[in-house]
Design an enzyme around this catalytic site. Sequence first.
Site, PDB file in Angstrom:
ATOM      1  N   HIS A  45      -1.322  -1.567  -4.135  1.00  0.00           N
ATOM      2  CA  HIS A  45      -2.582  -1.187  -3.488  1.00  0.00           C
ATOM      3  C   HIS A  45      -2.611   0.325  -3.315  1.00  0.00           C
ATOM      4  O   HIS A  45      -1.704   0.907  -2.716  1.00  0.00           O
ATOM      5  CB  HIS A  45      -2.669  -1.893  -2.134  1.00  0.00           C
ATOM      6  CG  HIS A  45      -3.960  -1.695  -1.399  1.00  0.00           C
ATOM      7  ND1 HIS A  45      -5.094  -2.442  -1.657  1.00  0.00           N
ATOM      8  CD2 HIS A  45      -4.303  -0.836  -0.412  1.00  0.00           C
ATOM      9  CE1 HIS A  45      -6.069  -2.061  -0.846  1.00  0.00           C
ATOM     10  NE2 HIS A  45      -5.615  -1.080  -0.079  1.00  0.00           N
ATOM     11  N   SER A  88       0.849  -1.192   0.000  1.00  0.00           N
ATOM     12  CA  SER A  88       0.000   0.000   0.000  1.00  0.00           C
ATOM     13  C   SER A  88       0.884   1.241   0.000  1.00  0.00           C
ATOM     14  O   SER A  88       1.664   1.462   0.931  1.00  0.00           O
ATOM     15  CB  SER A  88      -0.899   0.014   1.237  1.00  0.00           C
ATOM     16  OG  SER A  88      -1.457   1.305   1.385  1.00  0.00           O
ATOM     17  N   ASP A 136      -6.641  -6.471   4.458  1.00  0.00           N
ATOM     18  CA  ASP A 136      -6.080  -5.120   4.407  1.00  0.00           C
ATOM     19  C   ASP A 136      -6.026  -4.516   5.810  1.00  0.00           C
ATOM     20  O   ASP A 136      -7.063  -4.248   6.410  1.00  0.00           O
ATOM     21  CB  ASP A 136      -6.936  -4.250   3.479  1.00  0.00           C
ATOM     22  CG  ASP A 136      -6.358  -2.856   3.276  1.00  0.00           C
ATOM     23  OD1 ASP A 136      -5.233  -2.586   3.736  1.00  0.00           O
ATOM     24  OD2 ASP A 136      -7.056  -2.027   2.657  1.00  0.00           O
ATOM     25  N   MET A 167     -11.375  -6.032   5.721  1.00  0.00           N
ATOM     26  CA  MET A 167     -10.565  -5.044   6.446  1.00  0.00           C
ATOM     27  C   MET A 167     -10.210  -5.608   7.811  1.00  0.00           C
ATOM     28  O   MET A 167     -11.081  -6.066   8.556  1.00  0.00           O
ATOM     29  CB  MET A 167     -11.342  -3.730   6.657  1.00  0.00           C
ATOM     30  CG  MET A 167     -11.614  -2.902   5.416  1.00  0.00           C
ATOM     31  SD  MET A 167     -10.180  -2.426   4.451  1.00  0.00           S
ATOM     32  CE  MET A 167      -9.197  -1.511   5.640  1.00  0.00           C
ATOM     33  N   MET A 216      -8.983   8.128  -0.529  1.00  0.00           N
ATOM     34  CA  MET A 216      -9.838   8.544   0.604  1.00  0.00           C
ATOM     35  C   MET A 216     -10.373   9.943   0.371  1.00  0.00           C
ATOM     36  O   MET A 216      -9.658  10.796  -0.152  1.00  0.00           O
ATOM     37  CB  MET A 216      -9.028   8.556   1.899  1.00  0.00           C
ATOM     38  CG  MET A 216      -8.351   7.254   2.225  1.00  0.00           C
ATOM     39  SD  MET A 216      -7.405   7.403   3.760  1.00  0.00           S
ATOM     40  CE  MET A 216      -6.676   5.773   3.849  1.00  0.00           C
ATOM     41  N   ASP A 260      -4.804   3.479  -1.990  1.00  0.00           N
ATOM     42  CA  ASP A 260      -5.900   3.874  -1.105  1.00  0.00           C
ATOM     43  C   ASP A 260      -6.386   5.272  -1.454  1.00  0.00           C
ATOM     44  O   ASP A 260      -5.671   6.256  -1.239  1.00  0.00           O
ATOM     45  CB  ASP A 260      -5.414   3.860   0.353  1.00  0.00           C
ATOM     46  CG  ASP A 260      -5.182   2.455   0.860  1.00  0.00           C
ATOM     47  OD1 ASP A 260      -6.116   1.640   0.787  1.00  0.00           O
ATOM     48  OD2 ASP A 260      -4.063   2.164   1.333  1.00  0.00           O
ATOM     49  N   HIS A 274      -8.393   0.902  -3.850  1.00  0.00           N
ATOM     50  CA  HIS A 274      -9.323   0.749  -2.733  1.00  0.00           C
ATOM     51  C   HIS A 274     -10.011   2.090  -2.510  1.00  0.00           C
ATOM     52  O   HIS A 274      -9.373   3.035  -2.041  1.00  0.00           O
ATOM     53  CB  HIS A 274      -8.510   0.302  -1.512  1.00  0.00           C
ATOM     54  CG  HIS A 274      -9.297   0.175  -0.256  1.00  0.00           C
ATOM     55  ND1 HIS A 274      -8.698  -0.013   0.978  1.00  0.00           N
ATOM     56  CD2 HIS A 274     -10.637   0.212  -0.006  1.00  0.00           C
ATOM     57  CE1 HIS A 274      -9.621  -0.098   1.912  1.00  0.00           C
ATOM     58  NE2 HIS A 274     -10.813   0.048   1.341  1.00  0.00           N
ATOM     59  N   MET A 329     -12.159   4.406  -0.680  1.00  0.00           N
ATOM     60  CA  MET A 329     -12.799   4.750   0.597  1.00  0.00           C
ATOM     61  C   MET A 329     -13.455   6.114   0.446  1.00  0.00           C
ATOM     62  O   MET A 329     -13.040   7.109   1.041  1.00  0.00           O
ATOM     63  CB  MET A 329     -11.754   4.756   1.717  1.00  0.00           C
ATOM     64  CG  MET A 329     -11.314   3.355   2.114  1.00  0.00           C
ATOM     65  SD  MET A 329      -9.758   3.348   3.029  1.00  0.00           S
ATOM     66  CE  MET A 329      -8.627   3.337   1.656  1.00  0.00           C
TER      67      MET A 329
HETATM   68  C1  DX5 Z   1      -6.380   1.681   5.589  1.00  0.00           C
HETATM   69  C2  DX5 Z   1      -5.939   1.263   4.228  1.00  0.00           C
HETATM   70  C3  DX5 Z   1      -4.826   0.312   4.202  1.00  0.00           C
HETATM   71  C4  DX5 Z   1      -3.542   0.802   4.788  1.00  0.00           C
HETATM   72  C5  DX5 Z   1      -2.790  -0.391   5.291  1.00  0.00           C
HETATM   73  O1  DX5 Z   1      -7.525   2.428   5.454  1.00  0.00           O
HETATM   74  O2  DX5 Z   1      -7.011   0.668   3.539  1.00  0.00           O
HETATM   75  O3  DX5 Z   1      -4.601  -0.162   2.872  1.00  0.00           O
HETATM   76  O4  DX5 Z   1      -2.743   1.507   3.873  1.00  0.00           O
HETATM   77  O5  DX5 Z   1      -1.697   0.064   5.984  1.00  0.00           O
HETATM   78  P1  DX5 Z   1      -0.912  -0.836   7.054  1.00  0.00           P
HETATM   79  O6  DX5 Z   1      -0.365  -2.007   6.301  1.00  0.00           O
HETATM   80  O7  DX5 Z   1       0.116   0.087   7.559  1.00  0.00           O
HETATM   81  O8  DX5 Z   1      -1.921  -1.267   8.085  1.00  0.00           O
HETATM   82 ZN    ZN Z   2      -6.533  -0.216   1.587  1.00  0.00          ZN
END
Ligand code: DX5
Ligand code: ZN
Length: 219
Positions: free
Chosen positions: A33, A9, A175, A137, A37, A35, A66, A68
Amino acid sequence: MKPASIAPSILAADFADLGRQVAGIEAHVEMLHIDVMDGHFVPNLSLGMPVIRSLRAVTELPFDCHLMTTNPDSYLDELAEAGATLVTVHLEVFPDPTKVAKLARAAGLGFGLVLNPQTPYEAVDPFLEICDMVVIMSVNPGFGGQGFIESVLPKVKKTREVVDSRALRVDIQIDGGITPATAPLARRAGVDVFVAGTSVFGASDPVAAIAELRAAIDD
Ligand code: DX5
Ligand code: ZN
């Protein structure tokens, strides 16, 4: 079960040095990956099209995006154009994801559904057939670097059982909080794809960290 895939990620990477950091791990992982947001669905902002587009120019890794956000259905074409390979959307946003799945596929994207730690397996059961991937998650979404929530493991196991019993080609991703200590627990429960942010990009040697993670999973 299939060989495990690792999806670092980029949330945990140094954004001022992103191209170089991704180039450094590219040969050692199966996908990236990303993210996205929006500050509404989760209380944090991260990145969007410009970053995805710039990364697409420097790597051929599949991009697992991903989402969010509260309205991922309104920019799927832009994501595809920017270079996304597959998108995952939250079941908490789309309790019936049939329409958004069709939109994603029409845009040429792979499609997956994400379940927050509190969302039960039953929410995804009717929709497994429309997914390429189901994401469990193991932290509350919004931030990297949180601790692994072990109580989601029975949900992983249940998803694995049903995917196998219906002979579906659905990858199961985990994740959040994945490290060499937690990844084997997830593997035993049936995970195919391991997202790892902090444990990869937070390490002084990300390539060694990936090797360590893979060794722990394959053990
Ligand atoms: C959290 C994200 C994850 C995050 C994981 O909302 O969806 O993908 O980046 O990070 P680590 O591996 O540090 O928990
Ligand atoms: Zn994620």
